[in-house]
Design a protein around this motif. Sequence first.
Motif, PDB file in Angstrom:
ATOM      1  N   ALA A  39      -1.902   0.603  -2.881  1.00 31.01           N
ATOM      2  CA  ALA A  39      -2.482  -0.643  -2.084  1.00 31.01           C
ATOM      3  C   ALA A  39      -1.550  -1.809  -3.232  1.00 31.01           C
ATOM      4  N   PRO A  40      -1.603  -2.863  -2.762  1.00 33.88           N
ATOM      5  CA  PRO A  40      -1.458  -4.259  -3.863  1.00 33.88           C
ATOM      6  C   PRO A  40      -2.070  -4.070  -5.415  1.00 33.88           C
ATOM      7  N   GLY A  41      -1.482  -3.950  -6.232  1.00 35.04           N
ATOM      8  CA  GLY A  41      -2.300  -3.994  -8.024  1.00 35.04           C
ATOM      9  C   GLY A  41      -2.332  -2.705  -7.791  1.00 35.04           C
ATOM     10  N   LYS A  42      -2.366  -1.683  -7.544  1.00 39.22           N
ATOM     11  CA  LYS A  42      -3.041  -0.318  -7.593  1.00 39.22           C
ATOM     12  C   LYS A  42      -1.822   0.709  -7.467  1.00 39.22           C
ATOM     13  N   GLU A  43      -2.751   1.156  -8.684  1.00 38.77           N
ATOM     14  CA  GLU A  43      -1.792   3.091  -8.414  1.00 38.77           C
ATOM     15  C   GLU A  43      -1.037   4.046  -7.525  1.00 38.77           C
ATOM     16  N   ARG A  44      -0.296   4.447  -6.540  1.00 47.07           N
ATOM     17  CA  ARG A  44      -0.495   5.222  -5.929  1.00 47.07           C
ATOM     18  C   ARG A  44      -0.897   6.504  -5.952  1.00 47.07           C
ATOM     19  N   GLU A  45      -1.777   6.428  -4.480  1.00 45.94           N
ATOM     20  CA  GLU A  45      -2.685   7.317  -4.806  1.00 45.94           C
ATOM     21  C   GLU A  45      -2.915   8.797  -3.652  1.00 45.94           C
ATOM     22  N   PHE A  46      -2.988   9.976  -3.885  1.00 49.24           N
ATOM     23  CA  PHE A  46      -3.231  10.775  -2.633  1.00 49.24           C
ATOM     24  C   PHE A  46      -4.074  10.727  -1.029  1.00 49.24           C
ATOM     25  N   THR A  77       8.334  18.463  11.738  1.00 53.62           N
ATOM     26  CA  THR A  77       7.965  16.640  11.138  1.00 53.62           C
ATOM     27  C   THR A  77       6.114  16.602  10.690  1.00 53.62           C
ATOM     28  N   VAL A  78       5.623  16.145   9.958  1.00 57.31           N
ATOM     29  CA  VAL A  78       3.675  15.984   9.814  1.00 57.31           C
ATOM     30  C   VAL A  78       3.586  14.246  10.587  1.00 57.31           C
ATOM     31  N   TYR A  79       2.110  14.742  11.060  1.00 57.33           N
ATOM     32  CA  TYR A  79       1.997  13.388  11.595  1.00 57.33           C
ATOM     33  C   TYR A  79       0.634  13.062  11.242  1.00 57.33           C
ATOM     34  N   LEU A  80       0.052  11.655  10.663  1.00 59.37           N
ATOM     35  CA  LEU A  80      -0.719  11.570  10.250  1.00 59.37           C
ATOM     36  C   LEU A  80      -1.152  10.005  10.554  1.00 59.37           C
ATOM     37  N   GLN A  81      -3.132  10.605  11.444  1.00 61.50           N
ATOM     38  CA  GLN A  81      -3.046  10.092  12.447  1.00 61.50           C
ATOM     39  C   GLN A  81      -4.715   9.535  12.025  1.00 61.50           C
ATOM     40  N   MET A  82      -4.348   7.578  11.490  1.00 64.46           N
ATOM     41  CA  MET A  82      -5.327   7.771  11.429  1.00 64.46           C
ATOM     42  C   MET A  82      -6.339   6.410  12.524  1.00 64.46           C
ATOM     43  N   ASN A  83      -7.988   7.198  12.531  1.00 66.98           N
ATOM     44  CA  ASN A  83      -7.979   6.443  13.101  1.00 66.98           C
ATOM     45  C   ASN A  83      -9.822   6.313  12.136  1.00 66.98           C
ATOM     46  N   ASN A  84     -10.511   5.081  13.228  1.00 65.15           N
ATOM     47  CA  ASN A  84     -11.669   4.176  12.307  1.00 65.15           C
ATOM     48  C   ASN A  84     -10.605   3.607  11.204  1.00 65.15           C
ATOM     49  N   LEU A  85      -9.854   3.019  11.012  1.00 64.36           N
ATOM     50  CA  LEU A  85      -9.225   2.093   9.707  1.00 64.36           C
ATOM     51  C   LEU A  85      -9.710   0.989   9.358  1.00 64.36           C
ATOM     52  N   LYS A  86      -9.429   1.155   7.972  1.00 67.19           N
ATOM     53  CA  LYS A  86     -10.906  -0.184   7.504  1.00 67.19           C
ATOM     54  C   LYS A  86     -10.210  -0.793   6.559  1.00 67.19           C
ATOM     55  N   PRO A  87     -10.313  -2.039   6.129  1.00 61.65           N
ATOM     56  CA  PRO A  87      -9.768  -2.636   5.320  1.00 61.65           C
ATOM     57  C   PRO A  87      -8.508  -2.139   4.216  1.00 61.65           C
ATOM     58  N   GLU A  88      -9.525  -1.141   3.717  1.00 65.11           N
ATOM     59  CA  GLU A  88      -8.942  -0.940   2.717  1.00 65.11           C
ATOM     60  C   GLU A  88      -8.302   0.884   2.477  1.00 65.11           C
ATOM     61  N   ASP A  89      -7.899   0.289   3.756  1.00 60.50           N
ATOM     62  CA  ASP A  89      -6.567   1.394   3.639  1.00 60.50           C
ATOM     63  C   ASP A  89      -5.144   0.903   4.057  1.00 60.50           C
ATOM     64  N   THR A  90      -5.537  -0.438   3.452  1.00 60.11           N
ATOM     65  CA  THR A  90      -3.486  -1.208   4.245  1.00 60.11           C
ATOM     66  C   THR A  90      -3.170  -0.945   2.949  1.00 60.11           C
ATOM     67  N   ALA A  91      -2.061  -0.193   2.415  1.00 65.47           N
ATOM     68  CA  ALA A  91      -1.671  -0.149   1.563  1.00 65.47           C
ATOM     69  C   ALA A  91       0.717   0.392   2.204  1.00 65.47           C
ATOM     70  N   VAL A  92       0.730   0.529   1.166  1.00 62.12           N
ATOM     71  CA  VAL A  92       2.152   1.468   1.750  1.00 62.12           C
ATOM     72  C   VAL A  92       2.248   3.175   1.868  1.00 62.12           C
ATOM     73  N   TYR A  93       2.130   3.128   2.912  1.00 53.80           N
ATOM     74  CA  TYR A  93       2.342   4.912   2.713  1.00 53.80           C
ATOM     75  C   TYR A  93       3.571   5.578   2.948  1.00 53.80           C
ATOM     76  N   TYR A  94       3.377   6.755   2.098  1.00 55.52           N
ATOM     77  CA  TYR A  94       4.973   7.012   0.792  1.00 55.52           C
ATOM     78  C   TYR A  94       4.263   8.794   1.629  1.00 55.52           C
ATOM     79  N   CYS A  95       5.553   9.145   2.351  1.00 59.72           N
ATOM     80  CA  CYS A  95       5.602  10.819   3.117  1.00 59.72           C
ATOM     81  C   CYS A  95       6.138  11.213   1.196  1.00 59.72           C
ATOM     82  N   ALA A  96       6.007  13.288   1.394  1.00 56.42           N
ATOM     83  CA  ALA A  96       6.040  12.909  -0.207  1.00 56.42           C
ATOM     84  C   ALA A  96       6.013  15.126   0.572  1.00 56.42           C
ATOM     85  N   ALA A  97       6.968  15.501   0.113  1.00 58.46           N
ATOM     86  CA  ALA A  97       7.572  17.506   0.166  1.00 58.46           C
ATOM     87  C   ALA A  97       7.695  17.224  -1.304  1.00 58.46           C
TER      88      ALA A  97
END
Length: 125
Positions: A39-46, A77-97
């Motif tokens: 998220a803006p101004g925050k560290e990357r999180e799992f 391929t992996v999928y991330l189904q995100m339901n009931n999204l909240k404003p705090e979920d706003t972020a750049v999402y990165y795929c990692a392996a």
Amino acid sequence: VQLQASGGGLVQPGDSLRLSCTASVRTSSRFYMGWFRQAPGKEREFVAVYNWSGGNTYYADSVKGRFTISRDNAKNTVYLQMNNLKPEDTAVYYCAADSRLILSSIRYDYEYDYWGQGTLVTVSS
């Protein structure tokens, strides 16, 4: 290994969104593949990760019960189904392996060797 992420966008609170991440090579049974976010101004999180061996999944507490990670083995391929999204979920999402992780290290971004480009998820009314 190259990872291609897609699926971000602008949604309203309570909406759903699905992210996809495709690996350029066939994944092995030792593969972990998942998502981090920054998220803006925050560290990357799992966020979540899928273990190809046994199909185990792991989630951050903040997304448990709302997000589901799954795989399509034939498509690498992996999928991330995100339901009931909240404003705090706003972020750049990165795929990692990575293929050499141990369970105790899956939540640390520096343990992952392979990264996709980020995809922006914005949750706003």
